[in-house]
Design a protein around this motif. Sequence first.
Motif, mmCIF file in Angstrom:
data_model
loop_
_atom_site.group_PDB
_atom_site.id
_atom_site.type_symbol
_atom_site.label_atom_id
_atom_site.label_comp_id
_atom_site.label_asym_id
_atom_site.label_seq_id
_atom_site.Cartn_x
_atom_site.Cartn_y
_atom_site.Cartn_z
ATOM 1 N N PRO A 162 29.979 10.551 45.377
ATOM 2 C CA PRO A 162 29.974 9.083 45.381
ATOM 3 C C PRO A 162 28.711 8.473 45.989
ATOM 4 C CG PRO A 162 31.649 9.930 46.908
ATOM 5 C CD PRO A 162 31.016 11.107 46.259
ATOM 6 N N GLN A 216 25.503 9.026 45.489
ATOM 7 C CA GLN A 216 24.546 8.578 44.462
ATOM 8 C C GLN A 216 25.254 8.278 43.145
ATOM 9 O OE1 GLN A 216 21.929 10.959 42.496
ATOM 10 N NE2 GLN A 216 22.887 12.923 42.890
ATOM 11 N N ASN A 217 26.571 8.123 43.179
ATOM 12 C CA ASN A 217 27.336 7.812 41.966
ATOM 13 C C ASN A 217 26.862 8.700 40.821
ATOM 14 O OD1 ASN A 217 28.940 6.645 40.012
ATOM 15 N ND2 ASN A 217 27.687 4.798 39.827
ATOM 16 N N ALA A 225 31.963 6.730 39.431
ATOM 17 C CA ALA A 225 32.510 5.437 39.862
ATOM 18 C C ALA A 225 33.753 5.039 39.063
ATOM 19 C CB ALA A 225 31.448 4.356 39.702
ATOM 20 N N ASN A 242 37.707 1.734 45.855
ATOM 21 C CA ASN A 242 36.616 1.733 44.861
ATOM 22 C C ASN A 242 35.838 0.412 44.840
ATOM 23 O OD1 ASN A 242 35.484 1.000 42.192
ATOM 24 N ND2 ASN A 242 36.018 3.079 41.651
ATOM 25 N N CYS A 295 33.069 0.139 47.288
ATOM 26 C CA CYS A 295 32.043 1.195 47.371
ATOM 27 C C CYS A 295 30.695 0.745 46.805
ATOM 28 C CB CYS A 295 32.508 2.452 46.645
ATOM 29 S SG CYS A 295 33.905 3.261 47.436
ATOM 30 N N GLN A 296 30.656 -0.433 46.189
ATOM 31 C CA GLN A 296 29.412 -0.991 45.624
ATOM 32 C C GLN A 296 28.679 0.004 44.727
ATOM 33 O OE1 GLN A 296 27.084 -2.887 48.744
ATOM 34 N NE2 GLN A 296 28.970 -3.541 49.731
ATOM 35 N N PHE A 297 29.440 0.636 43.852
ATOM 36 C CA PHE A 297 28.832 1.604 42.949
ATOM 37 C C PHE A 297 27.912 0.908 41.958
ATOM 38 C CE2 PHE A 297 32.802 4.203 43.834
ATOM 39 C CZ PHE A 297 32.135 5.208 44.528
ATOM 40 N N ARG A 298 26.696 1.441 41.824
ATOM 41 C CA ARG A 298 25.737 1.018 40.807
ATOM 42 C C ARG A 298 25.107 2.287 40.240
ATOM 43 N NH1 ARG A 298 24.853 -0.663 45.928
ATOM 44 N NH2 ARG A 298 22.602 -0.536 45.845
ATOM 45 N N ASP A 356 23.537 4.621 42.796
ATOM 46 C CA ASP A 356 23.529 3.953 44.098
ATOM 47 C C ASP A 356 24.934 3.577 44.525
ATOM 48 O OD1 ASP A 356 21.135 3.657 45.515
ATOM 49 O OD2 ASP A 356 20.337 2.311 43.993
ATOM 50 N N SER A 357 25.110 3.356 45.826
ATOM 51 C CA SER A 357 26.413 2.970 46.367
ATOM 52 C C SER A 357 26.232 2.437 47.785
ATOM 53 C CB SER A 357 27.321 4.199 46.451
ATOM 54 O OG SER A 357 26.834 5.046 47.484
ATOM 55 N N LYS A 406 24.720 5.063 50.043
ATOM 56 C CA LYS A 406 23.273 5.263 49.971
ATOM 57 C C LYS A 406 22.569 4.077 50.649
ATOM 58 C CE LYS A 406 20.069 7.322 46.690
ATOM 59 N NZ LYS A 406 19.838 7.717 45.300
#
Length: 336
Positions: A124, A126-127, A136, A157, A160-163, A166-167, A170
């Motif tokens: 998670p 670095q997604n 993600a 979830n 977690c600001q998943f991009r 990125d998260s 990170k």
Amino acid sequence: MIKLEPNKDLSLCSTLACPSTAQCYFELSYKDDIPFVVASTKELGLPLLVLGGGSNLVLTPKINSVVVRNTIKGIEQLSKTDKNVTLRVGAGENWHKFVTWCVAQNYSGLENLALIPGTMGAAPVQNIGAYGVEIATLVTQVNAYDLVEEKFICIPNEECQFRYRDSLFKDHEGRYVITSVELKLNRELKPNLSYGPLKILEQNEHLTVKHIYEAVIAIRTEKLPDPKVIPNAGSFFKNPILSTAQFKGVLELFPDLVHYPAGDQVKLAAGWLIDQAGLKGRVNDQGVGCYEKQALVVVNPKRANGDAILDWAETVKQRVFEHFGVHLEMEPRIWR
Ligand code: EPU
């Protein structure tokens, strides 16, 4: 009794195989040890860094920190219905072994992510993503110890600001020690064959999770070097994302530019940019260079140190900028 190990050699701890020494080291097998490790680290006045499989890291020769290698194990089933299964997986579980286990159970979701090096806890951060799937989309919750609040927390979830690569984790390096990750998988095959080379599987009327898993392994083995044979950290640069206006400017000069839609922006293929800039298969005097079959992978066959890797990264960034006017950003994190 918690004891930190001084002057630990980390040269076998990252897939780039850079020679490196950590001021202090601890192997974390039980999450309940975290508060003690944190207290010892504080007493020493050093930062704490968490190491997983070391597959997305550039280690410089001297790491003035306490490096905690996360080896927390365990796969627990939290719930199961006809359609789904939810699992809690220890952060120290090997990623590919876990994917292989899921495929053996016929659980669908992770088959496109086969053979990615590293651990569950790093996934998670670095997604991780490949062949049209990002983790993600499957993570329900990440469990961690928050070093700022000094307590165990559960991060759903949505937080977690998943991009893309990125998260939250990170963004705030050194704040969270991930202890386990919860994932919701499908019990029926939900194939994602959107990535070009997987499309051919659409013709298979009896497609299984295992067919996709095996196809992904075949594609990766063909293009990406095995870090045990040629040290590397997978894709070394992110695929750059440009605004439509910027993209149009570059496309005018380079009509063959490889690109993909990314919402209202455009993603370029960094591997193509590096290749076209003439760096594929090129190496510096320390043997560090761009892999001959996939320019996006920086290889380190002679086990040069992290400074040599960063020098090469600068060369690549400069050449691509001079050629295309596009900035590349590194994917691995740098530890100093
Ligand atoms: N290309 C070239 N020359 C090269 C490399 C690539 O012309 O030397 C072209 C390819 O022909 C293709 C395009 O660039 O048209 C994209 O290449 P590819 O399909 O191999 O994928 P990628 O964009 O280089 C990304 C991920 C990989 C992931 C693959 C498959 C990033 C930074 N990389 O690579 O992730 O496995 O897609 O989904 O997003 C990783 O992060 O470590 C990683 C391996």
